[in-house]
Design a protein around this motif. Structure first.
Motif, PDB file in Angstrom:
ATOM      1  N   MET A  95      -9.194  58.133  59.561  1.00  0.00           N
ATOM      2  CA  MET A  95      -8.470  58.814  58.504  1.00  0.00           C
ATOM      3  C   MET A  95      -7.680  57.780  57.719  1.00  0.00           C
ATOM      4  O   MET A  95      -7.244  56.764  58.285  1.00  0.00           O
ATOM      5  CB  MET A  95      -7.541  59.893  59.051  1.00  0.00           C
ATOM      6  N   ARG A 107       0.863  67.083  51.741  1.00  0.00           N
ATOM      7  CA  ARG A 107       1.026  65.647  51.607  1.00  0.00           C
ATOM      8  C   ARG A 107       0.003  65.094  50.625  1.00  0.00           C
ATOM      9  O   ARG A 107       0.253  64.126  49.930  1.00  0.00           O
ATOM     10  CB  ARG A 107       0.841  64.969  52.963  1.00  0.00           C
ATOM     11  N   ALA A 108      -1.197  65.697  50.635  1.00  0.00           N
ATOM     12  CA  ALA A 108      -2.296  65.229  49.790  1.00  0.00           C
ATOM     13  C   ALA A 108      -2.762  66.355  48.886  1.00  0.00           C
ATOM     14  O   ALA A 108      -2.698  67.532  49.246  1.00  0.00           O
ATOM     15  CB  ALA A 108      -3.454  64.738  50.648  1.00  0.00           C
ATOM     16  N   LEU A 156      -0.566  59.885  55.376  1.00  0.00           N
ATOM     17  CA  LEU A 156      -0.581  59.781  56.833  1.00  0.00           C
ATOM     18  C   LEU A 156       0.070  58.485  57.303  1.00  0.00           C
ATOM     19  O   LEU A 156       0.188  57.518  56.552  1.00  0.00           O
ATOM     20  CB  LEU A 156      -2.020  59.838  57.354  1.00  0.00           C
ATOM     21  N   THR A 203      -4.706  61.314  48.181  1.00  0.00           N
ATOM     22  CA  THR A 203      -6.086  61.623  48.563  1.00  0.00           C
ATOM     23  C   THR A 203      -6.299  61.309  50.037  1.00  0.00           C
ATOM     24  O   THR A 203      -6.179  60.158  50.457  1.00  0.00           O
ATOM     25  CB  THR A 203      -7.085  60.809  47.726  1.00  0.00           C
ATOM     26  N   LEU A 204      -6.621  62.319  50.801  1.00  0.00           N
ATOM     27  CA  LEU A 204      -6.961  62.141  52.210  1.00  0.00           C
ATOM     28  C   LEU A 204      -8.427  61.732  52.309  1.00  0.00           C
ATOM     29  O   LEU A 204      -9.303  62.386  51.726  1.00  0.00           O
ATOM     30  CB  LEU A 204      -6.725  63.443  52.973  1.00  0.00           C
ATOM     31  N   THR A 217      -2.325  68.252  56.242  1.00  0.00           N
ATOM     32  CA  THR A 217      -2.158  67.228  55.212  1.00  0.00           C
ATOM     33  C   THR A 217      -2.372  67.799  53.816  1.00  0.00           C
ATOM     34  O   THR A 217      -1.691  67.403  52.857  1.00  0.00           O
ATOM     35  CB  THR A 217      -3.134  66.069  55.466  1.00  0.00           C
ATOM     36  N   THR A 220      -5.230  68.708  61.395  1.00  0.00           N
ATOM     37  CA  THR A 220      -4.641  67.573  60.682  1.00  0.00           C
ATOM     38  C   THR A 220      -5.049  67.583  59.217  1.00  0.00           C
ATOM     39  O   THR A 220      -4.224  67.330  58.318  1.00  0.00           O
ATOM     40  CB  THR A 220      -5.065  66.254  61.349  1.00  0.00           C
ATOM     41  N   ILE A 221      -6.313  67.883  58.959  1.00  0.00           N
ATOM     42  CA  ILE A 221      -6.781  67.961  57.573  1.00  0.00           C
ATOM     43  C   ILE A 221      -6.063  69.065  56.826  1.00  0.00           C
ATOM     44  O   ILE A 221      -5.540  68.859  55.716  1.00  0.00           O
ATOM     45  CB  ILE A 221      -8.306  68.176  57.543  1.00  0.00           C
ATOM     46  N   CYS A 247      -9.176  65.722  48.981  1.00  0.00           N
ATOM     47  CA  CYS A 247      -9.752  65.161  50.195  1.00  0.00           C
ATOM     48  C   CYS A 247     -11.179  64.704  49.931  1.00  0.00           C
ATOM     49  O   CYS A 247     -11.945  65.388  49.242  1.00  0.00           O
ATOM     50  CB  CYS A 247      -9.743  66.191  51.328  1.00  0.00           C
ATOM     51  N   GLY A 250      -3.551  60.085  52.003  1.00  0.00           N
ATOM     52  CA  GLY A 250      -2.954  61.400  52.221  1.00  0.00           C
ATOM     53  C   GLY A 250      -1.544  61.384  52.768  1.00  0.00           C
ATOM     54  O   GLY A 250      -1.084  62.395  53.310  1.00  0.00           O
TER      55      GLY A 250
END
Length: 440
Positions: free
Chosen positions: A371, A48-49, A376, A340-341, A409, A405-406, A52, A374
């Protein structure tokens, strides 16, 4: 040789004879055939991203006095701060955070965060890897895993740490069993200083360049000498590649431009805050824009056993409020927030009751994390604590779940297998579950 990623297929099972023979030796390491087949069947996760930025608040921020205030609790729990409304119905932040309160629709506020620890040092390892500290097997931090999986983009360093507020006693924030080549490039200098120079990238004059080239030449001669004496060509190739990349980055105009935070307009620098944390946030934005895959921004001083409210009000919370809100604004304006997360958390939470020195002590069963970006699902609160902020009562999120989760993503497969230095196969994130409220 143990290899969980390769092997040609020769029959209807999808396993070659070589791959099957490799499986036979896995049981001794605790990895059976079902786990092996699961690892083989996992398709690469859809990212998704692309990048980070992790904001690490060393010492442990108080959840009561930031993103999970308890205005109806007794005074010894409520503390000295009031609250401000956010853009989310019924959700309030502590009143030193007005800018972030106005951007809460861009945030996922994890009030169900269960840090599962209350000790400095150990926390740096657990929170930034998702694994409890094991002295015989230090796990890699998120940025090191991303560096290994993604590598170099646009000739830029894959993983950069800004500031030195990470406790290394228990291998916090480093590559662990992946090896030193995946450690972060550390920038200890203060980007808010009048003269900001990144020591290892500062090759400005002809004399400095000539000195660097001489040193590089001497290093090459030393490597040639060692090559004749050593018998492991793989190690030598890896070492050569490391030095080649390091030399290329040090002399790269792109790297210099990325770190040139002084080229930003003054109004932009003022928006982030003319302090170390704020300018680190601005520098982090420049770095991910230039191709750095993972940036850790570190901020110390959050261990507020005494004068908790004065420290938070005068120094800690205002710079987070300004710096983080500016980062989100800037990324959104540049069309980079979805790619960008952004993650914010620290060691653990702090005690519900204020101690006799106007401080709060370590607290292992409740905290908070943020958070954003990303891709989310943001604009929501995930989980809750009880009326005194003592423990999580709904939708607990453990450190391993934050890790999952990180990684999810960023498109890193949770069931990726690595080999530790002693040959053991290690699964990246076997216990963590991505927070479904965030990733769907």
């Amino acid at each position: 040789m143990l290899n969980l990623r390769t092997g040609t297929t020769a029959d209807c099972t999808g396993l070659s004879r070589r791959s099957f023979l490799q499986v036979g030796g896995l049981a001794a390491f605790g990895l059976g055939l079902p786990a092996y087949l699961r690892a083989k069947s996992q398709a690469p996760a859809a990212a998704r991203a692309k990048k980070c930025i992790l904001l690490w608040m060393q010492g442990g921020p108080s959840h009561h006095d930031s993103f999970d205030p308890k205005p109806d609790a007794p005074a010894e729990v409520r503390g000295e701060f009031g609250t401000v409304p956010t853009t989310l119905p019924g959700v309030r932040f502590a009143d030193p955070l007005p800018m972030l309160a106005r951007q809460s629709d861009r945030l996922a506020v994890i009030r169900g965060h269960d840090p599962q620890n209350g000790s400095h040092g150990v926390a740096d390892h657990l929170m930034m890897s998702g694994h409890k500290f094991n002295p015989s097997l230090p796990f890699p931090t998120f940025g090191s895993v991303v560096a290994k999986e993604r590598g170099y983009v646009n000739g830029m360093l894959p993983f950069v740490q800004l500031g030195r507020a990470v406790d290394r006693r228990f291998n916090g924030g480093v590559a662990g069993f992946l090896g030193d080549e995946f450690n972060p490039f550390e920038v200890h200098e203060d980007p808010s200083a009048a003269v900001f120079r990144v020591r290892d990238l500062s090759v400005g004059t002809d004399a400095e360049r000539a000195r660097l080239d001489r040193r590089y030449g001497m290093l090459a001669e030393l490597e040639n000498y060692q090559r004749a004496a050593e018998n492991d060509p793989g190690v030598l190739r890896a070492r050569d590649e490391f030095y080649e990349r390091a030399h290329g980055i040090i002399t790269s105009p792109a790297a210099k431009r990325a770190f040139a935070v002084n080229e930003e307009p003054e109004r932009v620098r003022e928006r982030y805050g003319k302090n170390m944390f704020g300018q680190q946030c601005l520098l982090a934005r420049r770095l991910v824009e230039a191709g750095v895959q993972f940036v850790t921004v570190t901020d110390g001083g959050w261990d507020t056993h005494t004068n908790n409210f004065r420290s938070l009000k005068d120094r800690l919370l205002p710079r987070v409020d300004r710096g983080l809100s500016a980062l989100l604004d800037d990324l959104a304006a540049r069309g980079q927030l979805d790619d960008t997360l952004v993650v914010w958390f620290g060691d653990f939470g702090r005690t519900p009751k204020v101690n006799p020195t106007a401080g709060r002590d370590h607290w292992s069963t409740a905290g908070c994390a943020l958070m954003a970006g990303g891709g989310l699902k943001v604009g929501q609160v995930v989980g809750r604590t009880n009326a005194l902020g003592e423990y999580v009562t709904d939708n607990p999120v453990r450190p391993s779940d934050i890790a999952a989760t990180i990684y999810t993503t960023l498109g890193v497969n949770l069931h990726t297998w690595y080999r530790a230095q002693d040959g053991r196969p290690i699964e990246l994130c076997p216990e963590g579950k991505p927070v479904r409220d965030l990733v769907g």
